[in-house]
Design a protein around this motif. Sequence first.
Motif, mmCIF file in Angstrom:
data_model
loop_
_atom_site.group_PDB
_atom_site.id
_atom_site.type_symbol
_atom_site.label_atom_id
_atom_site.label_comp_id
_atom_site.label_asym_id
_atom_site.label_seq_id
_atom_site.Cartn_x
_atom_site.Cartn_y
_atom_site.Cartn_z
ATOM 1 N N ARG A 69 -8.441 48.681 -83.055
ATOM 2 C CA ARG A 69 -8.764 48.929 -81.660
ATOM 3 C C ARG A 69 -7.562 49.530 -80.959
ATOM 4 O O ARG A 69 -6.428 49.133 -81.189
ATOM 5 C CB ARG A 69 -9.148 47.638 -80.952
ATOM 6 C CG ARG A 69 -9.481 47.919 -79.507
ATOM 7 C CD ARG A 69 -9.954 46.732 -78.766
ATOM 8 N NE ARG A 69 -10.254 47.146 -77.402
ATOM 9 C CZ ARG A 69 -10.771 46.378 -76.522
ATOM 10 N NH1 ARG A 69 -11.067 45.148 -76.832
ATOM 11 N NH2 ARG A 69 -11.010 46.814 -75.313
ATOM 12 N N SER A 70 -7.844 50.487 -80.061
ATOM 13 C CA SER A 70 -6.831 51.034 -79.171
ATOM 14 C C SER A 70 -7.543 51.365 -77.869
ATOM 15 O O SER A 70 -8.586 52.008 -77.879
ATOM 16 C CB SER A 70 -6.168 52.264 -79.777
ATOM 17 O OG SER A 70 -7.101 53.291 -79.971
ATOM 18 N N ALA A 71 -6.976 50.872 -76.773
ATOM 19 C CA ALA A 71 -7.605 51.044 -75.458
ATOM 20 C C ALA A 71 -9.041 50.541 -75.549
ATOM 21 O O ALA A 71 -9.267 49.423 -75.962
ATOM 22 C CB ALA A 71 -7.512 52.489 -75.006
ATOM 23 N N SER A 95 -15.447 56.365 -87.950
ATOM 24 C CA SER A 95 -16.236 56.467 -86.725
ATOM 25 C C SER A 95 -15.386 55.992 -85.551
ATOM 26 O O SER A 95 -14.681 54.988 -85.651
ATOM 27 C CB SER A 95 -17.478 55.573 -86.799
ATOM 28 O OG SER A 95 -18.298 55.944 -87.879
ATOM 29 N N VAL A 96 -15.468 56.709 -84.431
ATOM 30 C CA VAL A 96 -14.784 56.306 -83.206
ATOM 31 C C VAL A 96 -15.854 55.799 -82.243
ATOM 32 O O VAL A 96 -16.764 56.546 -81.867
ATOM 33 C CB VAL A 96 -14.003 57.472 -82.573
ATOM 34 C CG1 VAL A 96 -13.268 56.992 -81.337
ATOM 35 C CG2 VAL A 96 -13.042 58.073 -83.579
ATOM 36 N N THR A 107 -16.934 61.337 -85.357
ATOM 37 C CA THR A 107 -16.584 60.872 -86.696
ATOM 38 C C THR A 107 -15.642 61.887 -87.330
ATOM 39 O O THR A 107 -15.656 63.068 -86.973
ATOM 40 C CB THR A 107 -17.819 60.700 -87.602
ATOM 41 O OG1 THR A 107 -18.485 61.949 -87.727
ATOM 42 C CG2 THR A 107 -18.767 59.653 -87.058
ATOM 43 N N PHE A 108 -14.817 61.395 -88.244
ATOM 44 C CA PHE A 108 -13.874 62.240 -88.971
ATOM 45 C C PHE A 108 -14.068 62.008 -90.463
ATOM 46 O O PHE A 108 -14.172 60.864 -90.891
ATOM 47 C CB PHE A 108 -12.426 61.891 -88.606
ATOM 48 C CG PHE A 108 -12.088 62.114 -87.165
ATOM 49 C CD1 PHE A 108 -11.720 63.371 -86.715
ATOM 50 C CD2 PHE A 108 -12.151 61.072 -86.257
ATOM 51 C CE1 PHE A 108 -11.412 63.587 -85.387
ATOM 52 C CE2 PHE A 108 -11.838 61.271 -84.924
ATOM 53 C CZ PHE A 108 -11.466 62.535 -84.482
ATOM 54 N N PRO A 109 -14.080 63.069 -91.269
ATOM 55 C CA PRO A 109 -14.168 62.875 -92.718
ATOM 56 C C PRO A 109 -12.851 62.334 -93.271
ATOM 57 O O PRO A 109 -11.783 62.808 -92.907
ATOM 58 C CB PRO A 109 -14.456 64.282 -93.247
ATOM 59 C CG PRO A 109 -13.925 65.199 -92.202
ATOM 60 C CD PRO A 109 -14.034 64.473 -90.890
ATOM 61 N N VAL A 110 -12.935 61.324 -94.131
ATOM 62 C CA VAL A 110 -11.759 60.724 -94.760
ATOM 63 C C VAL A 110 -12.152 60.304 -96.173
ATOM 64 O O VAL A 110 -13.189 59.671 -96.365
ATOM 65 C CB VAL A 110 -11.267 59.479 -93.981
ATOM 66 C CG1 VAL A 110 -10.137 58.797 -94.723
ATOM 67 C CG2 VAL A 110 -10.839 59.848 -92.588
ATOM 68 N N GLY A 120 -3.484 54.077 -78.579
ATOM 69 C CA GLY A 120 -3.890 55.105 -77.622
ATOM 70 C C GLY A 120 -5.172 55.778 -78.058
ATOM 71 O O GLY A 120 -6.156 55.115 -78.328
ATOM 72 N N THR A 121 -5.140 57.094 -78.167
ATOM 73 C CA THR A 121 -6.326 57.831 -78.600
ATOM 74 C C THR A 121 -6.142 58.413 -79.989
ATOM 75 O O THR A 121 -6.804 59.376 -80.359
ATOM 76 C CB THR A 121 -6.636 58.981 -77.604
ATOM 77 O OG1 THR A 121 -5.483 59.840 -77.536
ATOM 78 C CG2 THR A 121 -6.989 58.442 -76.234
ATOM 79 N N GLN A 122 -5.259 57.802 -80.793
ATOM 80 C CA GLN A 122 -5.019 58.272 -82.150
ATOM 81 C C GLN A 122 -5.141 57.137 -83.144
ATOM 82 O O GLN A 122 -4.872 55.983 -82.830
ATOM 83 C CB GLN A 122 -3.611 58.844 -82.284
ATOM 84 C CG GLN A 122 -3.385 60.107 -81.479
ATOM 85 C CD GLN A 122 -1.987 60.652 -81.705
ATOM 86 O OE1 GLN A 122 -1.038 59.896 -81.852
ATOM 87 N NE2 GLN A 122 -1.869 61.965 -81.724
ATOM 88 N N ALA A 123 -5.551 57.509 -84.353
ATOM 89 C CA ALA A 123 -5.589 56.551 -85.455
ATOM 90 C C ALA A 123 -4.857 57.142 -86.642
ATOM 91 O O ALA A 123 -4.752 58.363 -86.787
ATOM 92 C CB ALA A 123 -7.032 56.232 -85.834
ATOM 93 N N TRP A 124 -4.341 56.273 -87.485
ATOM 94 C CA TRP A 124 -3.689 56.664 -88.716
ATOM 95 C C TRP A 124 -4.445 56.012 -89.868
ATOM 96 O O TRP A 124 -4.738 54.819 -89.836
ATOM 97 C CB TRP A 124 -2.231 56.220 -88.737
ATOM 98 C CG TRP A 124 -1.393 56.977 -87.763
ATOM 99 C CD1 TRP A 124 -0.670 58.096 -88.004
ATOM 100 C CD2 TRP A 124 -1.227 56.674 -86.381
ATOM 101 N NE1 TRP A 124 -0.046 58.520 -86.846
ATOM 102 C CE2 TRP A 124 -0.370 57.670 -85.827
ATOM 103 C CE3 TRP A 124 -1.702 55.687 -85.529
ATOM 104 C CZ2 TRP A 124 0.014 57.688 -84.506
ATOM 105 C CZ3 TRP A 124 -1.335 55.704 -84.197
ATOM 106 C CH2 TRP A 124 -0.479 56.697 -83.695
#
Length: 127
Positions: A69-71, A95-96, A107-110, A120-124
Amino acid sequence: MPTGLAATIGLTIRLPPSAVGPLAVLADGGSVWIARGGETTGALASFDVSDGKPGRTVPVGWAPGFVARSANLAWVADTIGDGSQPASPAQNIVSVVDLALPTTTTTFPVAEPTLLTATGTQAWVLS
């Protein structure tokens, strides 16, 4: 355990038998969010911490295994797939979820995530 500290179980949540696969848990004050896999799709589901009653549910991936979780965002990494199956959109994604709505905003492919953290608004994602 250090002297003077008492450990307690704050809440027990019973999941239905259909809640198969990996689980990931995220606490956010008044709710516990559980990312769980299913037979054909996964979900991020909230439960009220005061009584354990289910709240909102958002479809995410197929087998969510990591959540951060962020924000007001929850990031949920699907742990199935190797990134080679674009025809299977529920696999190989992060998924965000906007927890205020709640809905998946993008969603982002990983390929094969093994760790997830966010700020914040970023994930690693370690993949």
